[in-house]
Every structure is written in structure tokens, then in C-alpha cells.
Write a protein that holds these residues in place. Sequence first.
Motif, PDB file in Angstrom:
ATOM      1  N   VAL A  10       0.843  -1.212   0.000  1.00 45.69           N
ATOM      2  CA  VAL A  10       0.000   0.000   0.000  1.00 45.69           C
ATOM      3  C   VAL A  10       0.871   1.253   0.000  1.00 45.69           C
ATOM      4  CG1 VAL A  10      -1.642   1.314   1.405  1.00 45.69           C
ATOM      5  CG2 VAL A  10      -1.995  -1.129   1.036  1.00 45.69           C
ATOM      6  N   ALA A  11       1.933   1.238   0.784  1.00 47.71           N
ATOM      7  CA  ALA A  11       2.828   2.409   0.831  1.00 47.71           C
ATOM      8  C   ALA A  11       3.476   2.648  -0.532  1.00 47.71           C
ATOM      9  CB  ALA A  11       3.894   2.212   1.906  1.00 47.71           C
ATOM     10  N   LEU A  12       3.965   1.599  -1.160  1.00 51.88           N
ATOM     11  CA  LEU A  12       4.591   1.773  -2.465  1.00 51.88           C
ATOM     12  C   LEU A  12       3.573   2.218  -3.511  1.00 51.88           C
ATOM     13  CD1 LEU A  12       7.014  -1.276  -2.604  1.00 51.88           C
ATOM     14  CD2 LEU A  12       7.603   1.126  -2.323  1.00 51.88           C
ATOM     15  N   PHE A  17       1.887   7.695  -6.808  1.00 52.53           N
ATOM     16  CA  PHE A  17       1.276   8.926  -7.314  1.00 52.53           C
ATOM     17  C   PHE A  17       2.299  10.056  -7.377  1.00 52.53           C
ATOM     18  CE2 PHE A  17      -2.475   6.606  -5.842  1.00 52.53           C
ATOM     19  CZ  PHE A  17      -3.251   6.688  -6.983  1.00 52.53           C
ATOM     20  N   LEU A  18       3.383   9.953  -6.609  1.00 51.39           N
ATOM     21  CA  LEU A  18       4.441  10.956  -6.650  1.00 51.39           C
ATOM     22  C   LEU A  18       5.466  10.638  -7.727  1.00 51.39           C
ATOM     23  CD1 LEU A  18       5.084  11.383  -2.819  1.00 51.39           C
ATOM     24  CD2 LEU A  18       3.693  12.828  -4.313  1.00 51.39           C
ATOM     25  N   ASN A  19       5.768   9.353  -7.868  1.00 48.23           N
ATOM     26  CA  ASN A  19       6.776   8.946  -8.842  1.00 48.23           C
ATOM     27  C   ASN A  19       6.401   7.542  -9.323  1.00 48.23           C
ATOM     28  OD1 ASN A  19       9.022   8.403 -10.336  1.00 48.23           O
ATOM     29  ND2 ASN A  19      10.506   8.940  -8.734  1.00 48.23           N
ATOM     30  N   ALA A  20       6.382   7.349 -10.606  1.00 52.70           N
ATOM     31  CA  ALA A  20       5.949   6.082 -11.189  1.00 52.70           C
ATOM     32  C   ALA A  20       6.899   4.926 -10.856  1.00 52.70           C
ATOM     33  CB  ALA A  20       5.804   6.215 -12.703  1.00 52.70           C
ATOM     34  N   ALA A  25       8.219  -0.541  -8.280  1.00 53.42           N
ATOM     35  CA  ALA A  25       8.712  -1.260  -7.101  1.00 53.42           C
ATOM     36  C   ALA A  25       7.599  -2.124  -6.494  1.00 53.42           C
ATOM     37  CB  ALA A  25       9.265  -0.281  -6.075  1.00 53.42           C
ATOM     38  N   ALA A  26       6.366  -1.602  -6.459  1.00 54.84           N
ATOM     39  CA  ALA A  26       5.244  -2.372  -5.933  1.00 54.84           C
ATOM     40  C   ALA A  26       4.954  -3.580  -6.820  1.00 54.84           C
ATOM     41  CB  ALA A  26       4.005  -1.483  -5.820  1.00 54.84           C
TER      42      ALA A  26
END
Length: 89
Positions: A10-12, A17-20, A25-26
Motif C-alpha cells: 500500500v505504501a509503495l 502517485f508521486l513517482n511512477a 517497485a510495488a
Amino acid sequence: MIVLFFILLVALSGLGFLNALWWLAAAVLVFVAVRYGRGHADSRGRGDGFEYSDYRDRRDRDNRWERRYRRQRQGLWRRQDRRDEQHHR
């Protein structure tokens, strides 16, 4: 452990939304979890896919086959022995 995995996922995803690259990574994290997770054959037991239950199942199948076909093979061996004895006379 699974809870930490979902929190990290969820964090990744949120950081995506800030950096693709965070979405990438997710996606890699999900791929690794699916490919090498607890339920996968490569991650069980000692890491090589071997478990005692696999050995026990194979041993039981071999024993059943042995009991089932032992008499047939003994007759075959006797016939072959007789042929060999007749051939060598």
C-alpha cells in the motif's frame, strides 16, 4: 509477515502517485511474492522443493506398486531363469 507485506504494498502504491518508479517497485514486490512466496514449490522445506511428505507419498506409491506386481515379476523371473538354464545347457 503478510501484514507487513500488505502495508509495504500500500505504501509503495501510494508513493506511486508521486513517482511512477514506486509503482514499478510495488509490481516487483508483488511478482516476487507470487513467484517465491510461501505456497510456491520452490520455497517449501529446505528451499529445493523437497518435503518429507513428498518423500512419504512417493515411498507409499512405490510400496503399493511393489505389492501389486511382485507376483507377476516373480513368475517372469522364473521363466527367464528357465530359459537361461536351457540356453546354457
